[in-house]
Design a protein around this motif. Structure first.
Motif, PDB file in Angstrom:
ATOM      1  N   LEU A  19       4.853   7.391  -3.570  1.00  0.00           N
ATOM      2  CA  LEU A  19       4.589   5.979  -3.845  1.00  0.00           C
ATOM      3  C   LEU A  19       5.747   5.091  -3.401  1.00  0.00           C
ATOM      4  O   LEU A  19       5.534   3.998  -2.862  1.00  0.00           O
ATOM      5  N   THR A  20       6.978   5.549  -3.613  1.00  0.00           N
ATOM      6  CA  THR A  20       8.138   4.757  -3.201  1.00  0.00           C
ATOM      7  C   THR A  20       8.134   4.533  -1.695  1.00  0.00           C
ATOM      8  O   THR A  20       8.382   3.427  -1.206  1.00  0.00           O
ATOM      9  N   THR A  21       7.835   5.586  -0.955  1.00  0.00           N
ATOM     10  CA  THR A  21       7.739   5.473   0.502  1.00  0.00           C
ATOM     11  C   THR A  21       6.592   4.552   0.892  1.00  0.00           C
ATOM     12  O   THR A  21       6.736   3.702   1.778  1.00  0.00           O
ATOM     13  N   PHE A  22       5.458   4.713   0.230  1.00  0.00           N
ATOM     14  CA  PHE A  22       4.266   3.923   0.533  1.00  0.00           C
ATOM     15  C   PHE A  22       4.525   2.430   0.378  1.00  0.00           C
ATOM     16  O   PHE A  22       4.012   1.609   1.152  1.00  0.00           O
ATOM     17  N   LEU A  23       5.347   2.063  -0.597  1.00  0.00           N
ATOM     18  CA  LEU A  23       5.653   0.660  -0.856  1.00  0.00           C
ATOM     19  C   LEU A  23       7.011   0.245  -0.286  1.00  0.00           C
ATOM     20  O   LEU A  23       7.595  -0.740  -0.730  1.00  0.00           O
ATOM     21  N   SER A  24       7.492   0.976   0.706  1.00  0.00           N
ATOM     22  CA  SER A  24       8.810   0.678   1.268  1.00  0.00           C
ATOM     23  C   SER A  24       8.765  -0.404   2.334  1.00  0.00           C
ATOM     24  O   SER A  24       9.753  -1.115   2.551  1.00  0.00           O
ATOM     25  N   LEU A  25       7.648  -0.545   3.038  1.00  0.00           N
ATOM     26  CA  LEU A  25       7.484  -1.555   4.075  1.00  0.00           C
ATOM     27  C   LEU A  25       6.053  -2.076   4.053  1.00  0.00           C
ATOM     28  O   LEU A  25       5.107  -1.317   3.771  1.00  0.00           O
ATOM     29  N   GLY A  26       5.876  -3.346   4.400  1.00  0.00           N
ATOM     30  CA  GLY A  26       4.574  -3.993   4.269  1.00  0.00           C
ATOM     31  C   GLY A  26       3.452  -3.380   5.067  1.00  0.00           C
ATOM     32  O   GLY A  26       2.289  -3.417   4.658  1.00  0.00           O
ATOM     33  N   PHE A  27       3.773  -2.783   6.233  1.00  0.00           N
ATOM     34  CA  PHE A  27       2.695  -2.263   7.065  1.00  0.00           C
ATOM     35  C   PHE A  27       1.974  -1.078   6.425  1.00  0.00           C
ATOM     36  O   PHE A  27       0.775  -0.888   6.673  1.00  0.00           O
ATOM     37  N   ARG A  28       2.651  -0.314   5.599  1.00  0.00           N
ATOM     38  CA  ARG A  28       2.019   0.886   5.043  1.00  0.00           C
ATOM     39  C   ARG A  28       0.799   0.544   4.177  1.00  0.00           C
ATOM     40  O   ARG A  28      -0.321   0.982   4.485  1.00  0.00           O
ATOM     41  N   PRO A  29       0.942  -0.235   3.098  1.00  0.00           N
ATOM     42  CA  PRO A  29      -0.253  -0.524   2.293  1.00  0.00           C
ATOM     43  C   PRO A  29      -1.184  -1.544   2.942  1.00  0.00           C
ATOM     44  O   PRO A  29      -2.412  -1.435   2.820  1.00  0.00           O
ATOM     45  N   LEU A  30      -0.639  -2.538   3.654  1.00  0.00           N
ATOM     46  CA  LEU A  30      -1.487  -3.600   4.180  1.00  0.00           C
ATOM     47  C   LEU A  30      -2.301  -3.161   5.397  1.00  0.00           C
ATOM     48  O   LEU A  30      -3.410  -3.649   5.603  1.00  0.00           O
ATOM     49  N   TYR A  31      -1.784  -2.250   6.201  1.00  0.00           N
ATOM     50  CA  TYR A  31      -2.592  -1.716   7.293  1.00  0.00           C
ATOM     51  C   TYR A  31      -3.794  -0.954   6.729  1.00  0.00           C
ATOM     52  O   TYR A  31      -4.920  -1.106   7.205  1.00  0.00           O
ATOM     53  N   ILE A  32      -3.538  -0.140   5.714  1.00  0.00           N
ATOM     54  CA  ILE A  32      -4.639   0.627   5.112  1.00  0.00           C
ATOM     55  C   ILE A  32      -5.641  -0.321   4.463  1.00  0.00           C
ATOM     56  O   ILE A  32      -6.860  -0.205   4.675  1.00  0.00           O
ATOM     57  N   VAL A 390      -3.899   7.386   7.640  1.00  0.00           N
ATOM     58  CA  VAL A 390      -3.611   7.340   6.201  1.00  0.00           C
ATOM     59  C   VAL A 390      -2.694   8.486   5.768  1.00  0.00           C
ATOM     60  O   VAL A 390      -1.727   8.259   5.024  1.00  0.00           O
ATOM     61  N   PRO A 391      -2.940   9.736   6.223  1.00  0.00           N
ATOM     62  CA  PRO A 391      -2.022  10.811   5.818  1.00  0.00           C
ATOM     63  C   PRO A 391      -0.569  10.551   6.214  1.00  0.00           C
ATOM     64  O   PRO A 391       0.352  10.986   5.513  1.00  0.00           O
ATOM     65  N   MET A 392      -0.353   9.837   7.315  1.00  0.00           N
ATOM     66  CA  MET A 392       1.018   9.524   7.737  1.00  0.00           C
ATOM     67  C   MET A 392       1.588   8.330   6.984  1.00  0.00           C
ATOM     68  O   MET A 392       2.776   8.297   6.654  1.00  0.00           O
TER      69      MET A 392
END
Length: 408
Positions: A19-32, A390-392
């Motif tokens: 989760l920390t990695t997932f929320l580390s930069l905007g592109f990760r959650p917002l692209y998904i 998504v897995p990446m």
């Protein structure tokens, strides 16, 4: 199908979602989030429009969710990530980034829930989403003294204002005002897209084709930005002829720039020509928008407002987006800048979706079939991206995994 496995990943093994990695930069959650919604919203619009409740209504909901719910969301995901590189400061991460994503999600749910209360909650949540994003960008560009990016937070804020005006018109059932505010949002997004693409296309091209030398065209970019912003201002004050002229000049500058970027030199690189194609479509779409504003070809399908909207929105923004979604995600995830079969197929599916949708603008006995085929290509395209990325996006970079292991 080729597997994009980084050599370091073979050494480190596949990391667990974090989760920390997932929320580390905007592109990760917002692209998904943006891609999931692109898939879901088109499926609803084409195959189950009866699910769209009042006070939203059919085409108003569709246009809103495609522009602000999908396209602008992906653009913000990119800006919230790229600005960290441009300035050295991350504008949003951790809990604040998670909050922004929740606000975005509340708006999507609210507009599909129906009723005045839910609609108001959606407007407030979405407005907060834009405001927080704009202020976060403003904070880092000022802190990092990134003067050439000072206008980006204002453009994001402008998109948020256009969104509120659009939603107000939708609630009141004012179609004329709705189209006016939609066009303002569309042009504002075009200015943002051209600004971003003009920077990344020559940079990405020279990185991937080392012998290629391209100009950054900063001078023409300033005129392009100026005329684009002028078109928005002229729209606000009701000067349609001046707006049409500004749009035409902005589009022509875009095509002139593209010609100077040696497009035939990148035809062997799909990750590049997809960006060139999207940039060209925005330029062509802006010229078509100018013709529409000037009343040229009003009796033909080319004179319909839906024509320039889909050329810019699908042909321009969405073709650019599928290219940027792959190129920037691979780069920021520390992966090889190479396409596997599924990624390349997603490019062709997006192009097919655009071609079929534009063909459906000409009324015929096969219009509905073309719409369904376009939606099917779109849905499979977005599904392929999610399946592959998504897995990446939910896991740490391979080099980060190795560093963590070495530190133990």
């Amino acid at each position: 199908m080729a597997e994009l496995i980084h050599p370091q990943e073979r050494q480190a093994g596949v990391a667990r979602p974090d989760l920390t990695t997932f929320l580390s930069l905007g592109f990760r959650p917002l692209y998904i989030a943006g891609v999931v919604w692109a898939l879901v919203s088109i499926a609803i619009w084409i195959f189950a429009p009866q699910l769209i409740p009042a006070p939203m209504w059919g085409v108003a909901w569709h246009a809103h969710e495609m522009l602000w719910g999908f396209i602008v969301t992906i653009a913000l995901g990119f800006l919230l990530t790229a600005s960290a590189t441009w300035t050295g400061f991350n504008p949003l991460k951790g809990a604040p980034l998670g909050l922004v994503c929740i606000l975005w999600l509340i708006a999507r749910i609210a507009y599909l829930t129906g009723g005045d209360t839910a609609f108001t909650v959606g407007v407030i949540s979405e407005s907060a989403f834009f405001l927080i994003s704009a202020l976060s960008l403003l904070r880092v560009v000022i802190k990092g003294k990134s003067r050439r990016n000072y206008g980006l937070p204002l453009l994001v804020l402008g998109l948020g204002v256009a969104n509120v005006l659009y939603l107000s018109a939708a609630k009141n059932g004012d179609y004329v005002l709705l189209i006016e505010h939609f066009n303002q949002g569309l042009i504002a997004m075009a200015v943002v897209a051209l600004l971003i693409a003009r920077r990344v296309i020559p940079f990405f091209s020279m990185r991937m084709v080392p012998e290629l030398k391209l100009p950054m065209l900063v001078g023409s970019g300033k005129y392009q930005l100026g005329f684009g912003v002028a078109a928005i201002v002229f729209s606000l004050v009701g000067l349609s002829w001046a707006m049409a002229l500004s749009l035409a000049i902005t589009g022509l500058i875009s095509l002139w720039q593209l010609a100077h970027w040696k497009p035939f030199s990148v035809l062997h690189k799909p990750m590049l020509w997809i960006l060139y194609l999207g940039y060209a479509m925005i330029g062509i779409g802006l010229i078509c928008a100018a013709a529409h504003m000037a009343g040229i070809g009003a009796s033909s399908p080319l004179g319909r407002s839906a024509t320039h909207v889909h050329i810019i929105g699908m042909g321009g923004f969405c073709i650019l987006i599928i290219g940027m979604l792959t190129r920037t995600a691979l780069g920021h995830l520390g992966r090889p800048l190479a396409l596997d079969a599924s990624m390349l197929l997603s490019y062709y599916l997006m192009i097919a979706a655009v071609a079929l949708r534009l063909a459906a603008l000409w009324p015929s006995s096969v219009t509905l079939m073309l719409l369904h085929a376009s939606a099917a290509c779109w849905i499979v395209c977005m599904g392929l991206y999610l399946w592959r990325f998504v897995p990446m996006l939910i896991r740490p970079r391979p080099d980060a995994v190795l560093k963590a292991k070495a530190a133990k």
